[in-house]
Write a protein that holds these residues in place. Structure first.
Motif, PDB file in Angstrom:
ATOM      1  N   ASP A   1       0.857  -1.180   0.000  1.00  0.00           N
ATOM      2  CA  ASP A   1       0.000   0.000   0.000  1.00  0.00           C
ATOM      3  C   ASP A   1       0.896   1.233   0.000  1.00  0.00           C
ATOM      4  O   ASP A   1       1.421   1.634   1.038  1.00  0.00           O
ATOM      5  N   LEU A   2       1.071   1.845  -1.175  1.00  0.00           N
ATOM      6  CA  LEU A   2       1.990   2.976  -1.306  1.00  0.00           C
ATOM      7  C   LEU A   2       1.437   4.247  -0.685  1.00  0.00           C
ATOM      8  O   LEU A   2       2.200   5.077  -0.210  1.00  0.00           O
ATOM      9  N   GLU A   3       0.121   4.416  -0.690  1.00  0.00           N
ATOM     10  CA  GLU A   3      -0.463   5.620  -0.087  1.00  0.00           C
ATOM     11  C   GLU A   3      -0.154   5.690   1.406  1.00  0.00           C
ATOM     12  O   GLU A   3       0.150   6.748   1.943  1.00  0.00           O
ATOM     13  N   LYS A   4      -0.235   4.560   2.089  1.00  0.00           N
ATOM     14  CA  LYS A   4       0.039   4.512   3.526  1.00  0.00           C
ATOM     15  C   LYS A   4       1.506   4.190   3.823  1.00  0.00           C
ATOM     16  O   LYS A   4       1.893   4.124   4.983  1.00  0.00           O
ATOM     17  N   ASP A   5       2.306   3.973   2.765  1.00  0.00           N
ATOM     18  CA  ASP A   5       3.708   3.580   2.897  1.00  0.00           C
ATOM     19  C   ASP A   5       3.805   2.317   3.759  1.00  0.00           C
ATOM     20  O   ASP A   5       4.684   2.186   4.602  1.00  0.00           O
ATOM     21  N   ASP A   6       2.855   1.406   3.541  1.00  0.00           N
ATOM     22  CA  ASP A   6       2.794   0.137   4.266  1.00  0.00           C
ATOM     23  C   ASP A   6       3.182  -0.974   3.301  1.00  0.00           C
ATOM     24  O   ASP A   6       2.370  -1.407   2.481  1.00  0.00           O
ATOM     25  N   ILE A   7       4.420  -1.404   3.398  1.00  0.00           N
ATOM     26  CA  ILE A   7       4.946  -2.444   2.517  1.00  0.00           C
ATOM     27  C   ILE A   7       5.494  -3.545   3.416  1.00  0.00           C
ATOM     28  O   ILE A   7       6.315  -3.276   4.302  1.00  0.00           O
ATOM     29  N   SER A   8       5.010  -4.758   3.202  1.00  0.00           N
ATOM     30  CA  SER A   8       5.529  -5.856   4.013  1.00  0.00           C
ATOM     31  C   SER A   8       5.720  -7.104   3.147  1.00  0.00           C
ATOM     32  O   SER A   8       4.980  -7.327   2.187  1.00  0.00           O
ATOM     33  N   PHE A   9       6.725  -7.868   3.505  1.00  0.00           N
ATOM     34  CA  PHE A   9       7.071  -9.109   2.829  1.00  0.00           C
ATOM     35  C   PHE A   9       7.281 -10.191   3.869  1.00  0.00           C
ATOM     36  O   PHE A   9       7.581  -9.904   5.036  1.00  0.00           O
TER      37      PHE A   9
END
Length: 192
Positions: free
Chosen positions: A177-185
């Motif tokens: 989610d780029l809008e929330k800067d929520d990136i997880s792997f």
């Protein structure tokens, strides 16, 4: 009198042996009273780690990976992750090189792959059909293993577990989610 000393000696010996046996039994009992089972590792098992990151770190990682994987490609391109995923490159047009920019909206799929839905395209000032440009990129650019372009669907799929990483480590996308800067792997590390 002799028998009293013999009897006392054997009683003392029995007490000492009982104390030693008691100490050995107490030392062998687990601290919480339960027997601890050893974790068994089978060859091919994977251990997973959750990684949360941001756009800046993803940019560094992607472009470092591209430098290593497509260094010998005759066509130069770069990926930038901002509010959307942007691909910058050049397209040969007769004897000229035209600047190209494609933007994508990312989506983490349930299987851990990353789907990039094509949002906009610009090639210089030309209006070219999106499927044509995506097909040209698919045929002309050296793409890393695991990256698949579907021109007619206007999509790029990054099969995360097929990306070539050190030590057979695999990645799965959880959220992007780029809008929330929520990136997880999820990082999957093989246990051998």
């Amino acid at each position: 009198m002799r028998n009293k000393w013999k009897i006392a000696f054997f009683i003392l010996l029995g007490v000492v042996l009982a104390a030693v046996v008691t100490l050995l039994i107490l030392a062998m009992i687990p601290p919480d009273g339960k027997k601890q089972e050893q974790t068994k590792v089978k060859d091919g098992d994977m251990v997973s780690f959750l990684i949360r990151t941001n756009r800046e770190d993803v940019n560094k990682l992607i472009n470092h990976y591209l430098e290593k994987e497509v260094a010998d490609s005759p066509v130069n391109y770069q990926v930038r992750v901002g509010d959307e995923v942007e691909l910058y490159g050049t397209v040969p047009f007769f004897s000229q090189e035209l600047n190209m920019k494609l933007t994508f909206v990312p989506e983490a799929l349930d299987n851990g792959d990353l789907l990039l839905k094509q949002k906009s395209i610009s090639v210089g000032q030309l209006r070219l059909p999106v499927p044509y440009v995506l097909d040209f990129i698919r045929k002309s650019y050296k793409l890393p293993k695991g990256v698949e372009i579907w021109p007619n669907e206007r999509q790029v799929v990054v099969h995360m577990q097929q990306l070539k990483l050190k030590s057979d480590v695999k990645l799965k996308a959880n959220s992007f989610d780029l809008e929330k800067d929520d990136i997880s792997f999820t990082l999957l590390v093989p246990v051998k």
